[in-house]
Design a protein around this motif. Structure first.
Motif, PDB file in Angstrom:
ATOM      1  N   VAL A  93       0.849  -1.185   0.000  1.00  0.00           N
ATOM      2  CA  VAL A  93       0.000   0.000   0.000  1.00  0.00           C
ATOM      3  C   VAL A  93       0.885   1.235   0.000  1.00  0.00           C
ATOM      4  O   VAL A  93       2.042   1.181   0.450  1.00  0.00           O
ATOM      5  CB  VAL A  93      -0.941  -0.024   1.230  1.00  0.00           C
ATOM      6  N   GLN A  94       0.363   2.308  -0.514  1.00  0.00           N
ATOM      7  CA  GLN A  94       1.109   3.567  -0.483  1.00  0.00           C
ATOM      8  C   GLN A  94       0.962   4.243   0.874  1.00  0.00           C
ATOM      9  O   GLN A  94      -0.017   4.005   1.604  1.00  0.00           O
ATOM     10  CB  GLN A  94       0.609   4.495  -1.594  1.00  0.00           C
ATOM     11  N   ALA A  95       1.921   5.077   1.204  1.00  0.00           N
ATOM     12  CA  ALA A  95       1.873   5.825   2.452  1.00  0.00           C
ATOM     13  C   ALA A  95       0.558   6.586   2.556  1.00  0.00           C
ATOM     14  O   ALA A  95       0.083   7.164   1.576  1.00  0.00           O
ATOM     15  CB  ALA A  95       3.054   6.786   2.526  1.00  0.00           C
ATOM     16  N   GLY A  96      -0.027   6.546   3.750  1.00  0.00           N
ATOM     17  CA  GLY A  96      -1.320   7.174   3.967  1.00  0.00           C
ATOM     18  C   GLY A  96      -2.489   6.227   3.798  1.00  0.00           C
ATOM     19  O   GLY A  96      -3.623   6.567   4.171  1.00  0.00           O
ATOM     20  N   GLY A  97      -2.219   5.056   3.240  1.00  0.00           N
ATOM     21  CA  GLY A  97      -3.275   4.088   3.014  1.00  0.00           C
ATOM     22  C   GLY A  97      -3.600   3.270   4.251  1.00  0.00           C
ATOM     23  O   GLY A  97      -3.051   3.495   5.333  1.00  0.00           O
ATOM     24  N   MET A 141      -5.142  -0.835  10.399  1.00  0.00           N
ATOM     25  CA  MET A 141      -3.979   0.053  10.279  1.00  0.00           C
ATOM     26  C   MET A 141      -4.321   1.179   9.315  1.00  0.00           C
ATOM     27  O   MET A 141      -4.560   0.930   8.128  1.00  0.00           O
ATOM     28  CB  MET A 141      -2.769  -0.739   9.780  1.00  0.00           C
ATOM     29  N   ASN A 142      -4.350   2.380   9.829  1.00  0.00           N
ATOM     30  CA  ASN A 142      -4.630   3.568   9.024  1.00  0.00           C
ATOM     31  C   ASN A 142      -3.405   4.476   8.987  1.00  0.00           C
ATOM     32  O   ASN A 142      -2.486   4.333   9.801  1.00  0.00           O
ATOM     33  CB  ASN A 142      -5.817   4.325   9.608  1.00  0.00           C
ATOM     34  N   SER A 143      -3.416   5.399   8.049  1.00  0.00           N
ATOM     35  CA  SER A 143      -2.314   6.362   7.909  1.00  0.00           C
ATOM     36  C   SER A 143      -0.961   5.662   7.927  1.00  0.00           C
ATOM     37  O   SER A 143      -0.037   6.065   8.644  1.00  0.00           O
ATOM     38  CB  SER A 143      -2.378   7.409   9.039  1.00  0.00           C
ATOM     39  N   LEU A 144      -0.853   4.626   7.142  1.00  0.00           N
ATOM     40  CA  LEU A 144       0.367   3.821   7.138  1.00  0.00           C
ATOM     41  C   LEU A 144       1.563   4.625   6.644  1.00  0.00           C
ATOM     42  O   LEU A 144       1.437   5.490   5.771  1.00  0.00           O
ATOM     43  CB  LEU A 144       0.163   2.581   6.276  1.00  0.00           C
ATOM     44  N   LYS A 145       2.705   4.299   7.223  1.00  0.00           N
ATOM     45  CA  LYS A 145       3.959   4.976   6.897  1.00  0.00           C
ATOM     46  C   LYS A 145       4.964   3.936   6.399  1.00  0.00           C
ATOM     47  O   LYS A 145       4.856   2.748   6.744  1.00  0.00           O
ATOM     48  CB  LYS A 145       4.521   5.657   8.148  1.00  0.00           C
ATOM     49  N   GLN A 189       3.011 -10.244   5.332  1.00  0.00           N
ATOM     50  CA  GLN A 189       3.884  -9.121   4.993  1.00  0.00           C
ATOM     51  C   GLN A 189       3.076  -7.863   4.721  1.00  0.00           C
ATOM     52  O   GLN A 189       2.086  -7.888   3.981  1.00  0.00           O
ATOM     53  CB  GLN A 189       4.730  -9.465   3.757  1.00  0.00           C
ATOM     54  N   VAL A 190       3.530  -6.763   5.303  1.00  0.00           N
ATOM     55  CA  VAL A 190       2.972  -5.439   5.030  1.00  0.00           C
ATOM     56  C   VAL A 190       4.091  -4.568   4.469  1.00  0.00           C
ATOM     57  O   VAL A 190       5.149  -4.439   5.088  1.00  0.00           O
ATOM     58  CB  VAL A 190       2.395  -4.798   6.303  1.00  0.00           C
ATOM     59  N   THR A 191       3.855  -4.005   3.287  1.00  0.00           N
ATOM     60  CA  THR A 191       4.835  -3.138   2.645  1.00  0.00           C
ATOM     61  C   THR A 191       4.183  -1.802   2.330  1.00  0.00           C
ATOM     62  O   THR A 191       3.153  -1.760   1.656  1.00  0.00           O
ATOM     63  CB  THR A 191       5.367  -3.778   1.357  1.00  0.00           C
ATOM     64  N   VAL A 192       4.774  -0.731   2.841  1.00  0.00           N
ATOM     65  CA  VAL A 192       4.249   0.610   2.624  1.00  0.00           C
ATOM     66  C   VAL A 192       5.277   1.408   1.839  1.00  0.00           C
ATOM     67  O   VAL A 192       6.412   1.575   2.268  1.00  0.00           O
ATOM     68  CB  VAL A 192       3.949   1.318   3.957  1.00  0.00           C
ATOM     69  N   SER A 193       4.865   1.883   0.686  1.00  0.00           N
ATOM     70  CA  SER A 193       5.774   2.644  -0.172  1.00  0.00           C
ATOM     71  C   SER A 193       5.502   4.141  -0.038  1.00  0.00           C
ATOM     72  O   SER A 193       4.376   4.560   0.199  1.00  0.00           O
ATOM     73  CB  SER A 193       5.623   2.207  -1.620  1.00  0.00           C
ATOM     74  N   SER A 194       6.565   4.919  -0.221  1.00  0.00           N
ATOM     75  CA  SER A 194       6.435   6.380  -0.074  1.00  0.00           C
ATOM     76  C   SER A 194       6.045   7.033  -1.380  1.00  0.00           C
ATOM     77  O   SER A 194       6.020   6.415  -2.425  1.00  0.00           O
ATOM     78  CB  SER A 194       7.754   6.962   0.411  1.00  0.00           C
TER      79      SER A 194
END
Length: 126
Positions: free
Chosen positions: A12-16, A82-86, A121-126
């Protein structure tokens, strides 16, 4: 024997947002706690959030206000919203269970948990 199976991870993208689920079986204890932990490459496993049989919760400081732990007792499912992911939330997330009471002082310590899932796995992209 307690079996924990996580699902819901992804990219997910950052903020997702993402919602993790942990389906528990073989779990019929009156006093217990369950938690979510995460481990990023090269880092120690970290307690993220935990909840006990009376719905008392604990969160690590970095996720307070963004993550919410909850459980559906009828379905034996533990959730982590999980909200507002970084990007720094990127990690393998594990569900864990302890078949005894755990106080707020130990709820986020991995050493007190005796059952673990395989991780998602959780991956957060900027």
């Amino acid at each position: 024997q307690v079996l924990l199976v996580e699902s819901g991870g992804g990219s997910v993208q950052a903020g997702g947002s993402l919602r993790l689920s942990c389906e528990a079986s073989g779990y019929t204890y009156s006093s217990y706690c369950m938690g979510w932990f995460r481990q990023a490459p090269g880092k120690q496993r970290e307690g993220v959030a935990a909840i006990d049989n009376d719905d008392r919760t604990s969160y690590t400081d970095s996720v307070k206000g963004r993550f919410t732990i909850s459980k559906d007792n009828a379905k034996n499912i533990l959730y982590l919203q999980m909200n507002s992911l970084k990007p720094e939330d990127t990690a393998m997330y594990y569900c864990a269970a302890r078949t005894e009471y755990c106080s707020r002082f130990v709820r986020l310590l991995s050493s007190v948990y005796n059952y673990w899932g395989q991780g998602t796995q959780v991956t957060v992209s900027s």
